[in-house]
Scaffold this motif. Structure first.
Motif, PDB file in Angstrom:
ATOM      1  N   PHE A  29      -1.845  11.023   8.245  1.00 39.14           N
ATOM      2  CA  PHE A  29      -2.227   9.634   8.498  1.00 39.14           C
ATOM      3  C   PHE A  29      -2.554   9.430   9.983  1.00 39.14           C
ATOM      4  O   PHE A  29      -3.563   8.813  10.335  1.00 39.14           O
ATOM      5  CB  PHE A  29      -1.083   8.710   8.076  1.00 39.14           C
ATOM      6  CG  PHE A  29      -1.347   7.247   8.319  1.00 39.14           C
ATOM      7  CD1 PHE A  29      -2.226   6.539   7.516  1.00 39.14           C
ATOM      8  CD2 PHE A  29      -0.700   6.570   9.343  1.00 39.14           C
ATOM      9  CE1 PHE A  29      -2.461   5.189   7.733  1.00 39.14           C
ATOM     10  CE2 PHE A  29      -0.922   5.227   9.574  1.00 39.14           C
ATOM     11  CZ  PHE A  29      -1.814   4.524   8.759  1.00 39.14           C
ATOM     12  N   GLU A  44       2.246  -0.217   9.979  1.00 38.99           N
ATOM     13  CA  GLU A  44       1.238   0.448   9.151  1.00 38.99           C
ATOM     14  C   GLU A  44       1.753   1.802   8.678  1.00 38.99           C
ATOM     15  O   GLU A  44       1.523   2.202   7.533  1.00 38.99           O
ATOM     16  CB  GLU A  44      -0.051   0.626   9.948  1.00 38.99           C
ATOM     17  CG  GLU A  44      -0.765  -0.672  10.280  1.00 38.99           C
ATOM     18  CD  GLU A  44      -1.988  -0.451  11.141  1.00 38.99           C
ATOM     19  OE1 GLU A  44      -3.025  -1.068  10.849  1.00 38.99           O
ATOM     20  OE2 GLU A  44      -1.922   0.345  12.100  1.00 38.99           O
ATOM     21  N   LYS A  47       4.466   1.225   6.013  1.00 36.13           N
ATOM     22  CA  LYS A  47       3.856   0.822   4.732  1.00 36.13           C
ATOM     23  C   LYS A  47       3.212   2.009   4.039  1.00 36.13           C
ATOM     24  O   LYS A  47       3.365   2.208   2.826  1.00 36.13           O
ATOM     25  CB  LYS A  47       2.819  -0.279   4.977  1.00 36.13           C
ATOM     26  CG  LYS A  47       2.147  -0.778   3.703  1.00 36.13           C
ATOM     27  CD  LYS A  47       1.139  -1.879   4.009  1.00 36.13           C
ATOM     28  CE  LYS A  47       0.457  -2.351   2.730  1.00 36.13           C
ATOM     29  NZ  LYS A  47      -0.547  -3.425   3.001  1.00 36.13           N
ATOM     30  N   HIS A  48       2.493   2.839   4.818  1.00 31.53           N
ATOM     31  CA  HIS A  48       1.814   3.991   4.227  1.00 31.53           C
ATOM     32  C   HIS A  48       2.812   4.993   3.655  1.00 31.53           C
ATOM     33  O   HIS A  48       2.630   5.500   2.548  1.00 31.53           O
ATOM     34  CB  HIS A  48       0.946   4.675   5.288  1.00 31.53           C
ATOM     35  CG  HIS A  48       0.193   5.861   4.773  1.00 31.53           C
ATOM     36  ND1 HIS A  48      -0.932   5.742   3.977  1.00 31.53           N
ATOM     37  CD2 HIS A  48       0.424   7.201   4.908  1.00 31.53           C
ATOM     38  CE1 HIS A  48      -1.367   6.950   3.648  1.00 31.53           C
ATOM     39  NE2 HIS A  48      -0.572   7.853   4.205  1.00 31.53           N
ATOM     40  N   THR A  51       4.331   3.669   0.490  1.00 28.63           N
ATOM     41  CA  THR A  51       3.385   3.669  -0.625  1.00 28.63           C
ATOM     42  C   THR A  51       3.155   5.071  -1.176  1.00 28.63           C
ATOM     43  O   THR A  51       3.111   5.272  -2.399  1.00 28.63           O
ATOM     44  CB  THR A  51       2.029   3.068  -0.178  1.00 28.63           C
ATOM     45  OG1 THR A  51       2.248   1.738   0.300  1.00 28.63           O
ATOM     46  CG2 THR A  51       1.044   3.039  -1.332  1.00 28.63           C
ATOM     47  N   THR A  52       3.009   6.043  -0.274  1.00 26.20           N
ATOM     48  CA  THR A  52       2.648   7.395  -0.706  1.00 26.20           C
ATOM     49  C   THR A  52       3.853   8.268  -1.047  1.00 26.20           C
ATOM     50  O   THR A  52       3.765   9.132  -1.923  1.00 26.20           O
ATOM     51  CB  THR A  52       1.823   8.110   0.376  1.00 26.20           C
ATOM     52  OG1 THR A  52       2.571   8.144   1.605  1.00 26.20           O
ATOM     53  CG2 THR A  52       0.500   7.398   0.603  1.00 26.20           C
TER      54      THR A  52
END
Length: 223
Positions: A29, A44, A47-48, A51-52
């Motif tokens: 990322f 960010e 959150k990433h 989510t992943t």
């Protein structure tokens, strides 16, 4: 009892594997975002990862520490936390001083503008007024007098990328916009590199500019 131990060990191994996946995803990322040079918000990243990889909030610091090690070892990058009005942000910078800013800024015109602007600020010994910067760049043949697109590269692009800091000082009629070195430039651009460029241009020894030479050599000796 033995069955329970095997179960616990399996859970620990699974947790470690999940952490490894999160670290790899974090590196991916950050590398993908590095090209824009725009600071990355911690929110960010969180959150990433959530989510992943379903990474928990209390694991994020560990992931970032380990991801930073991988960035240094594999890509020659490091994460640097920067001041932000809202939340924590990071910039991705080179871990080794570069011999030029060619590897940092791809566009030739932008590269010339950046080197010229940073050099002018450095040789001026402090913040440079906006009008003085435009005059300098115009006399250097790098910007036309009313080149608003070129000016926006300095006031917006390089500011967002944190190569330059563009701010207002003073109050009322005395208020002026000024340019200073941004945190990315402080991390990535050696002052001695700029001073050597000046010396070549004017056919002087770098120590001709005593104060700047002292600052540049102190920077080298401190690293």
């Amino acid at each position: 009892m033995m069955s329970q131990r095997r179960g616990n060990r399996s859970t620990a191994e699974e947790s470690e594997a999940n952490l490894d996946d999160a670290i790899k995803e974090c590196v991916r990322f950050i590398v993908c975002r590095e090209g824009s040079k725009i600071p990355i918000k911690r929110a960010e990243i969180v959150k990433h990862l959530n989510t992943t990889c379903q990474t928990l909030a209390n694991q994020v610091n560990t992931v970032l520490v380990e991801a930073n090690k991988t960035l240094k070892r594999v890509y020659g990058y490091k994460l640097v936390q920067v001041e932000a009005k809202s939340g924590i942000q990071y910039i991705v910078v080179l871990t080794e001083e570069c011999d030029s800013v060619q590897s940092n800024v791809n566009d030739p015109l932008q590269r010339k503008l950046l080197v010229a602007a940073l050099t002018h600020i450095y040789m001026s010994g402090g913040p440079v007024k906006e009008d003085d910067m435009w005059k300098f760049l115009s006399e250097a043949g790098l910007l036309e007098e009313n080149d608003h697109v070129g000016r926006k590269i300095l006031t917006h692009t390089f500011t967002r990328q944190m190569y330059l800091k563009y701010s207002k000082i003073g109050e009322g009629e005395l208020a002026r916009n000024v340019f200073e070195w941004g945190q990315r430039a402080l991390e990535e651009v050696p002052k001695l590199f700029l001073l050597n460029k000046m010396a070549q241009a004017f056919e002087k020894s770098p120590d001709f500019w005593c104060e700047q030479y002292k600052e540049a050599t102190e920077e080298v000796n401190s690293t």
